[in-house]
Design a protein around this motif. Structure first.
Motif, PDB file in Angstrom:
ATOM      1  N   ARG A   1       0.849  -1.033   0.117  1.00 30.83           N
ATOM      2  CA  ARG A   1      -0.085  -0.040  -0.032  1.00 30.83           C
ATOM      3  C   ARG A   1       1.014   1.356   0.062  1.00 30.83           C
ATOM      4  NH1 ARG A   1      -5.257  -1.063   0.860  1.00 30.83           N
ATOM      5  NH2 ARG A   1      -5.949  -2.995   1.532  1.00 30.83           N
ATOM      6  N   VAL A   2       0.688   2.051  -0.904  1.00 30.82           N
ATOM      7  CA  VAL A   2       1.247   3.449  -1.115  1.00 30.82           C
ATOM      8  C   VAL A   2       0.288   4.620  -0.960  1.00 30.82           C
ATOM      9  CG1 VAL A   2       2.690   4.688  -2.375  1.00 30.82           C
ATOM     10  CG2 VAL A   2       2.908   2.197  -2.645  1.00 30.82           C
ATOM     11  N   CYS A   3       0.974   5.463  -0.105  1.00 32.18           N
ATOM     12  CA  CYS A   3       0.147   6.785   0.242  1.00 32.18           C
ATOM     13  C   CYS A   3       1.069   7.857  -0.313  1.00 32.18           C
ATOM     14  CB  CYS A   3      -0.065   7.086   1.798  1.00 32.18           C
ATOM     15  SG  CYS A   3      -1.188   8.569   2.035  1.00 32.18           S
ATOM     16  N   VAL A   4       0.491   8.617  -1.482  1.00 26.43           N
ATOM     17  CA  VAL A   4       1.188   9.796  -1.754  1.00 26.43           C
ATOM     18  C   VAL A   4       0.776  11.020  -1.517  1.00 26.43           C
ATOM     19  CG1 VAL A   4       1.783  10.858  -4.212  1.00 26.43           C
ATOM     20  CG2 VAL A   4       1.224   8.280  -4.112  1.00 26.43           C
ATOM     21  N   VAL A   5       1.615  11.935  -0.901  1.00 21.67           N
ATOM     22  CA  VAL A   5       1.539  13.174  -0.382  1.00 21.67           C
ATOM     23  C   VAL A   5       1.765  14.393  -1.518  1.00 21.67           C
ATOM     24  CG1 VAL A   5       1.784  14.690   1.485  1.00 21.67           C
ATOM     25  CG2 VAL A   5       1.388  12.429   2.058  1.00 21.67           C
ATOM     26  N   ILE A   6       1.087  15.051  -1.989  1.00 23.01           N
ATOM     27  CA  ILE A   6       1.454  16.143  -2.998  1.00 23.01           C
ATOM     28  C   ILE A   6       1.083  17.309  -2.249  1.00 23.01           C
ATOM     29  CG2 ILE A   6       0.891  16.888  -5.232  1.00 23.01           C
ATOM     30  CD1 ILE A   6      -0.232  14.376  -6.029  1.00 23.01           C
ATOM     31  N   ASP A   7       2.414  18.146  -2.504  1.00 20.80           N
ATOM     32  CA  ASP A   7       2.707  19.623  -1.862  1.00 20.80           C
ATOM     33  C   ASP A   7       1.703  20.432  -2.775  1.00 20.80           C
ATOM     34  OD1 ASP A   7       3.482  22.305  -1.247  1.00 20.80           O
ATOM     35  OD2 ASP A   7       5.618  21.731  -0.989  1.00 20.80           O
TER      36      ASP A   7
ATOM     37  N   GLY B   1       1.449  18.627 -12.671  1.00 17.91           N
ATOM     38  CA  GLY B   1       1.271  17.561 -13.735  1.00 17.91           C
ATOM     39  C   GLY B   1       2.262  16.294 -13.637  1.00 17.91           C
ATOM     40  N   SER B   2       3.625  16.631 -13.492  1.00 14.81           N
ATOM     41  CA  SER B   2       4.307  15.492 -13.189  1.00 14.81           C
ATOM     42  C   SER B   2       4.274  14.790 -12.211  1.00 14.81           C
ATOM     43  CB  SER B   2       5.755  16.282 -13.057  1.00 14.81           C
ATOM     44  OG  SER B   2       6.054  16.807 -14.010  1.00 14.81           O
ATOM     45  N   ALA B   3       3.580  15.255 -10.965  1.00 13.45           N
ATOM     46  CA  ALA B   3       3.161  14.364  -9.734  1.00 13.45           C
ATOM     47  C   ALA B   3       1.989  13.607 -10.132  1.00 13.45           C
ATOM     48  CB  ALA B   3       2.925  15.217  -8.515  1.00 13.45           C
TER      49      ALA B   3
ATOM     50  N   PHE C   1       5.735  14.546  -2.906  1.00 17.85           N
ATOM     51  CA  PHE C   1       6.170  15.454  -4.126  1.00 17.85           C
ATOM     52  C   PHE C   1       6.143  16.864  -3.490  1.00 17.85           C
ATOM     53  CE2 PHE C   1       4.538  11.800  -6.390  1.00 17.85           C
ATOM     54  CZ  PHE C   1       5.697  11.416  -7.404  1.00 17.85           C
ATOM     55  N   THR C   2       7.207  17.544  -3.428  1.00 16.92           N
ATOM     56  CA  THR C   2       7.371  18.521  -2.994  1.00 16.92           C
ATOM     57  C   THR C   2       8.595  19.520  -3.444  1.00 16.92           C
ATOM     58  OG1 THR C   2       7.611  19.890  -0.900  1.00 16.92           O
ATOM     59  CG2 THR C   2       8.741  17.830  -0.740  1.00 16.92           C
ATOM     60  N   ASP C   3       8.537  20.757  -3.003  1.00 14.20           N
ATOM     61  CA  ASP C   3       9.947  21.669  -3.256  1.00 14.20           C
ATOM     62  C   ASP C   3      10.581  21.668  -2.066  1.00 14.20           C
ATOM     63  OD1 ASP C   3       8.198  23.169  -1.878  1.00 14.20           O
ATOM     64  OD2 ASP C   3       8.244  25.021  -3.363  1.00 14.20           O
TER      65      ASP C   3
END
Length: 403
Positions: free
Chosen positions: A266-272, A283-285, A354-356
């Motif tokens: 199981r994977v949880c993706v956190v997008i900034d 869009g890349s994320a 995914f973050t800066d």
């Protein structure tokens, strides 16, 4: 005179018929009638401003070409690229706006006409200045002063072509604009349509479709390897089953031993989603989310997505990656995103962020492996004593720089 909306829509239908791979983008534009617009123009929020007089004097086939021309500015992100160029070269003012608009037109006009779309008289093409076809806006700006195109002073395709706001535009708070997530979803669908019809689009469009969300750089392979490593550590996704007895049972007569069955992680993706992360980076994320789904065998139920700026949103199960609504736009605090991910039931085997990196981080490593897709930023003066301070993820995260 009133706007001949029937003629304008007929021209759009003609554009869709001869350029079917652009259909999603053409139908996403919202029409705004405005007599102060010289011809047709677009803003960054996918509104199309139309002059009634221009529509009246243009043949339908040429008007269809203008539809394609304007939507090409938006698909190729000319407003963001124009703002970036102006910042990097300190190039501002009406003259620079016109130069960028002409260079953007050179990029798209060399291959969008023909095959059912006649080129309107006076359209800006590289041959006007003795330049080659097939270059990008930034390359044209670097090659020529564009002073020889003074007769194009009437040209104005709106802020969607160069990033400069116009008096007639409704702005980010106006009605009927697309959000940045909706804009990226449109670009994604158009890129997929072009890739799904090999040979039917000009080279410029095919190049855009390949590079719009998939820059040819090694970070994609590095990120994929990091995710696979995070979800394949010993003990991840392991379970016992009696459906297939263990081969060791043969050494113990009368005893049935279970075998170890490996289940997808199981994977949880956190997008900034803070304001410092651009549309293209989001869009890349989203495309990486789709790649993660493929990495776990296509099991969308095993991947969830959390939008996080200063607060973490609800973990969204995956249906289609390009349909995920990313919410945010304020400050950033990924500690809330990590806390929300770890509260997800069942708990994830890996967290991908995914973050800066311009955010506080948890003081301790989470209980599962963490991969960070880092959107790089140049050194900047910050609250730190070091003027070259660059925000960086903690040492316990596996970091892959994107782009």
């Amino acid at each position: 005179m009133p706007l001949d909306r029937e003629k304008l829509l007929a021209a759009r239908l003609h554009a869709v018929r001869v350029r079917p791979y652009l259909a999603d983008a053409l139908f996403a534009l919202h029409i705004v009638e405005d007599r102060s617009v010289p011809t047709m123009a677009v803003d960054a929020h996918w509104r199309c401003y139309v002059s009634p007089g221009f529509v009246a004097r243009m043949p339908v086939e040429e008007l269809a070409g203008v539809w394609v021309h304007e939507v090409a500015h938006l698909l190729r992100d000319h407003h963001v690229r124009g703002e970036r160029y102006a910042h990097e070269h300190e190039a501002y003012g009406p003259g620079e706006r016109l130069r960028q608009n002409i260079a953007a037109d050179f990029e798209i006009n060399d291959d969008i006409y023909g095959d059912g779309l006649p080129r309107p008289a006076g359209a800006a093409v590289p041959a006007m200045l003795g330049l080659s076809d097939g270059l990008l806006m930034e390359e044209y700006l670097g090659l020529a002063s564009l002073s020889g195109a003074a007769d194009l002073s009437w040209l104005d395709c709106g802020s969607g072509a160069d990033g400069y706001a116009r008096p007639w535009e409704l702005g980010p708070g106006g009605a009927d604009g697309l959000s940045r997530q909706q804009r990226d979803a449109v670009r994604f669908r158009v890129a997929e349509a072009i890739r799904g019809r090999p040979g039917s689009a000009p080279q410029g469009w095919r190049r855009w479709a390949e590079q719009a969300f998939h820059p040819p750089q090694p970070w994609r392979q590095l990120l994929g390897a990091a995710v696979r490593s995070a979800v394949s550590v010993p003990g991840t996704g392991g379970d016992h089953t009696y459906r297939r007895p263990s081969r060791r049972s043969a050494s113990l007569p009368g005893v049935l031993l279970p075998s170890l069955r490996r289940t997808p992680p199981r994977v949880c993706v956190v997008i900034d989603t803070s304001a410092s992360v651009s549309d293209a980076e989001l869009g890349s994320a989203l495309l990486e989310v789709a790649a993660i789904v493929r990495a776990v065998g296509g099991r969308r139920d095993l991947v969830s997505v959390i939008s996080c700026d200063a607060a973490a949103r609800v973990a969204v199960p995956i249906c289609r990656a390009e349909g995920i609504e990313l919410v945010g736009g304020g400050g950033t605090d990924l500690r809330a995103g990590f806390a929300r991910a770890l509260r997800t039931a069942p708990r994830p085997d890996a967290i991908v962020v995914f973050t800066d990196a311009q955010t506080p981080w948890p003081a301790e490593a989470p209980s599962c492996r963490t991969v960070v897709g880092l959107f790089p930023r140049p050194p900047r003066a910050d609250d730190e004593e070091d003027p070259g301070y660059v925000p960086a993820p903690p040492e316990w995260a596996r970091v892959v720089t994107i782009g």
